[in-house]
Design a protein around this motif. Structure first.
Motif, PDB file in Angstrom:
ATOM      1  N   GLN A  23      31.863  34.628  51.703  1.00  0.00           N
ATOM      2  CA  GLN A  23      31.601  33.888  53.084  1.00  0.00           C
ATOM      3  C   GLN A  23      32.470  33.804  53.956  1.00  0.00           C
ATOM      4  O   GLN A  23      32.584  33.791  55.213  1.00  0.00           O
ATOM      5  N   LEU A  24      33.906  33.365  53.681  1.00  0.00           N
ATOM      6  CA  LEU A  24      35.127  33.097  54.301  1.00  0.00           C
ATOM      7  C   LEU A  24      35.388  34.658  55.025  1.00  0.00           C
ATOM      8  O   LEU A  24      35.800  34.739  56.291  1.00  0.00           O
ATOM      9  N   LEU A  25      35.141  35.590  54.237  1.00  0.00           N
ATOM     10  CA  LEU A  25      35.381  37.026  54.903  1.00  0.00           C
ATOM     11  C   LEU A  25      34.372  37.767  55.649  1.00  0.00           C
ATOM     12  O   LEU A  25      34.341  38.533  56.126  1.00  0.00           O
ATOM     13  N   ARG A  26      33.422  36.702  55.827  1.00  0.00           N
ATOM     14  CA  ARG A  26      31.965  37.060  56.607  1.00  0.00           C
ATOM     15  C   ARG A  26      31.629  38.414  56.050  1.00  0.00           C
ATOM     16  O   ARG A  26      31.051  39.400  56.807  1.00  0.00           O
ATOM     17  N   VAL A  27      31.248  38.578  54.691  1.00  0.00           N
ATOM     18  CA  VAL A  27      30.692  39.686  54.158  1.00  0.00           C
ATOM     19  C   VAL A  27      29.140  39.626  53.869  1.00  0.00           C
ATOM     20  O   VAL A  27      28.935  38.665  53.715  1.00  0.00           O
ATOM     21  N   LYS A  28      28.648  40.529  54.604  1.00  0.00           N
ATOM     22  CA  LYS A  28      27.452  40.435  55.095  1.00  0.00           C
ATOM     23  C   LYS A  28      26.559  40.961  53.566  1.00  0.00           C
ATOM     24  O   LYS A  28      26.979  41.544  52.826  1.00  0.00           O
ATOM     25  N   HIS A  29      25.432  40.540  53.360  1.00  0.00           N
ATOM     26  CA  HIS A  29      24.455  40.970  52.205  1.00  0.00           C
ATOM     27  C   HIS A  29      24.233  42.170  52.394  1.00  0.00           C
ATOM     28  O   HIS A  29      23.909  42.888  53.329  1.00  0.00           O
ATOM     29  N   ARG A  30      24.235  42.809  51.311  1.00  0.00           N
ATOM     30  CA  ARG A  30      23.978  44.332  50.864  1.00  0.00           C
ATOM     31  C   ARG A  30      25.130  45.210  51.752  1.00  0.00           C
ATOM     32  O   ARG A  30      24.802  46.367  51.869  1.00  0.00           O
ATOM     33  N   THR A  31      26.221  44.719  51.580  1.00  0.00           N
ATOM     34  CA  THR A  31      27.377  45.381  51.935  1.00  0.00           C
ATOM     35  C   THR A  31      28.236  45.685  51.076  1.00  0.00           C
ATOM     36  O   THR A  31      28.280  46.628  50.196  1.00  0.00           O
ATOM     37  N   LEU A  32      29.606  45.210  50.842  1.00  0.00           N
ATOM     38  CA  LEU A  32      30.470  45.182  50.273  1.00  0.00           C
ATOM     39  C   LEU A  32      30.226  45.244  48.553  1.00  0.00           C
ATOM     40  O   LEU A  32      30.422  46.138  47.923  1.00  0.00           O
ATOM     41  N   THR A  33      29.420  44.114  48.195  1.00  0.00           N
ATOM     42  CA  THR A  33      29.037  43.995  46.722  1.00  0.00           C
ATOM     43  C   THR A  33      27.982  45.277  46.273  1.00  0.00           C
ATOM     44  O   THR A  33      27.706  45.218  45.069  1.00  0.00           O
ATOM     45  N   HIS A  34      27.512  45.748  47.357  1.00  0.00           N
ATOM     46  CA  HIS A  34      26.547  46.768  46.812  1.00  0.00           C
ATOM     47  C   HIS A  34      26.845  48.166  47.113  1.00  0.00           C
ATOM     48  O   HIS A  34      26.235  49.263  47.016  1.00  0.00           O
ATOM     49  N   SER A  35      28.200  48.503  47.462  1.00  0.00           N
ATOM     50  CA  SER A  35      28.946  49.675  47.822  1.00  0.00           C
ATOM     51  C   SER A  35      29.453  50.440  46.622  1.00  0.00           C
ATOM     52  O   SER A  35      29.894  49.790  45.573  1.00  0.00           O
ATOM     53  N   LEU A  36      29.841  51.606  46.939  1.00  0.00           N
ATOM     54  CA  LEU A  36      30.638  52.533  45.943  1.00  0.00           C
ATOM     55  C   LEU A  36      31.836  51.878  45.900  1.00  0.00           C
ATOM     56  O   LEU A  36      32.464  52.144  44.655  1.00  0.00           O
ATOM     57  N   LEU A  37      32.699  51.434  47.097  1.00  0.00           N
ATOM     58  CA  LEU A  37      33.772  50.990  46.789  1.00  0.00           C
ATOM     59  C   LEU A  37      33.853  49.838  45.961  1.00  0.00           C
ATOM     60  O   LEU A  37      34.852  49.761  44.955  1.00  0.00           O
ATOM     61  N   PHE A  38      33.020  48.793  45.918  1.00  0.00           N
ATOM     62  CA  PHE A  38      33.038  47.668  44.866  1.00  0.00           C
ATOM     63  C   PHE A  38      32.617  48.266  43.497  1.00  0.00           C
ATOM     64  O   PHE A  38      33.660  47.888  42.612  1.00  0.00           O
ATOM     65  N   LEU A  39      32.011  49.410  43.428  1.00  0.00           N
ATOM     66  CA  LEU A  39      31.841  50.034  41.667  1.00  0.00           C
ATOM     67  C   LEU A  39      33.101  50.400  41.141  1.00  0.00           C
ATOM     68  O   LEU A  39      33.333  50.372  40.261  1.00  0.00           O
ATOM     69  N   VAL A  40      33.829  51.025  42.239  1.00  0.00           N
ATOM     70  CA  VAL A  40      35.072  51.711  41.638  1.00  0.00           C
ATOM     71  C   VAL A  40      36.074  50.581  41.639  1.00  0.00           C
ATOM     72  O   VAL A  40      36.815  50.398  40.335  1.00  0.00           O
ATOM     73  N   GLY A  41      36.158  49.463  42.253  1.00  0.00           N
ATOM     74  CA  GLY A  41      36.921  48.407  41.764  1.00  0.00           C
ATOM     75  C   GLY A  41      36.539  47.901  40.695  1.00  0.00           C
ATOM     76  O   GLY A  41      37.336  47.263  39.754  1.00  0.00           O
ATOM     77  N   LEU A  42      35.160  47.800  40.315  1.00  0.00           N
ATOM     78  CA  LEU A  42      34.857  47.155  39.062  1.00  0.00           C
ATOM     79  C   LEU A  42      35.100  47.894  37.733  1.00  0.00           C
ATOM     80  O   LEU A  42      35.304  47.276  37.084  1.00  0.00           O
ATOM     81  N   THR A  43      35.044  49.421  37.884  1.00  0.00           N
ATOM     82  CA  THR A  43      35.626  50.214  36.983  1.00  0.00           C
ATOM     83  C   THR A  43      36.808  49.967  36.591  1.00  0.00           C
ATOM     84  O   THR A  43      37.106  49.859  35.420  1.00  0.00           O
ATOM     85  N   MET A  44      37.704  49.711  37.450  1.00  0.00           N
ATOM     86  CA  MET A  44      39.139  49.236  37.122  1.00  0.00           C
ATOM     87  C   MET A  44      39.393  47.886  36.688  1.00  0.00           C
ATOM     88  O   MET A  44      40.048  47.782  35.674  1.00  0.00           O
ATOM     89  N   LEU A  45      38.556  47.116  37.059  1.00  0.00           N
ATOM     90  CA  LEU A  45      38.559  45.559  36.741  1.00  0.00           C
ATOM     91  C   LEU A  45      37.975  45.407  35.211  1.00  0.00           C
ATOM     92  O   LEU A  45      38.540  44.769  34.207  1.00  0.00           O
ATOM     93  N   LEU A  46      36.757  46.432  34.617  1.00  0.00           N
ATOM     94  CA  LEU A  46      36.478  46.333  33.395  1.00  0.00           C
ATOM     95  C   LEU A  46      37.097  47.075  32.600  1.00  0.00           C
ATOM     96  O   LEU A  46      36.766  47.161  31.241  1.00  0.00           O
ATOM     97  N   SER A  47      38.004  48.012  32.863  1.00  0.00           N
ATOM     98  CA  SER A  47      38.682  49.114  32.146  1.00  0.00           C
ATOM     99  C   SER A  47      39.101  48.465  30.878  1.00  0.00           C
ATOM    100  O   SER A  47      39.292  49.297  29.813  1.00  0.00           O
ATOM    101  N   PRO A  48      39.876  47.209  30.611  1.00  0.00           N
ATOM    102  CA  PRO A  48      40.259  46.748  29.432  1.00  0.00           C
ATOM    103  C   PRO A  48      39.236  46.622  28.290  1.00  0.00           C
ATOM    104  O   PRO A  48      39.524  46.371  26.930  1.00  0.00           O
TER     105      PRO A  48
END
Length: 167
Positions: A65-90
């Motif tokens: 909310q502070l970053l003013r991320v709108k619904h169905r944008t960042l958290t629904h994007s391929l960019l976020f999925l790529v970041g999630l793959t790196m975060l979950l890799s362990p």
């Protein structure tokens, strides 16, 4: 789509991973995978103020909310999925794929909605899988039918999984 629809989609994804890894259905690992699927499925809606996921993951929701991320944008994007793959890799492959596929089920079924999603965020181009006249509106009878379809899959997959191979 509503949280209960996303939770069912996440459970379907978790069941698919359980079947792929030939994990016994009555095990701690399978139970954990189903719980992860139920939570990871609706997690992308952490960007929507007032959603259950925003309440559960309040610090993350607050930052979005502070970053003013709108619904169905960042958290629904391929960019976020790529970041999630790196975060979950362990994680072990079993839990890695459970988390990733359950989470990915969210933007996938949101592309059945008439509003679509910003799959290539930060570019605000909305993607849908169906034309708007066939799209499923959130909270509609069409979503109820889709959720019923997911529920049937949730019930049938374990039955098929338990059948003997020659059956």
């Amino acid at each position: 789509m509503l949280q209960k629809t996303h939770s069912l989609a996440g459970i379907v994804a978790a069941e698919c991973v359980i079947m792929y890894y030939h994990q016994p259905l009555l095990s701690w690992e399978s139970g954990a995978a189903l719980l992860i699927g139920c939570m990871a499925g609706p997690l992308a809606d952490v960007d929507k103020r007032g959603s259950t996921m925003a309440k559960i993951f309040l610090p993350l929701s607050f930052i979005l909310q502070l970053l003013r991320v709108k619904h169905r944008t960042l958290t629904h994007s391929l960019l976020f999925l790529v970041g999630l793959t790196m975060l979950l890799s362990p994680l072990s492959p079993f839990f890695y794929w459970t988390c990733l596929l359950a989470y990915a089920s969210h933007p996938l079924i949101d592309m059945l909605n008439d509003k679509g999603i910003a799959l290539l965020w930060p570019w605000n181009i909305k993607f849908r899988l169906v034309p708007s006249f066939l799209a499923i509106k959130t909270g509609s009878h069409a979503e109820d039918l889709f959720r019923l379809f997911l529920l049937i899959i949730v019930i049938v997959l374990p039955i098929v999984f338990l059948l003997p191979e020659g059956f």
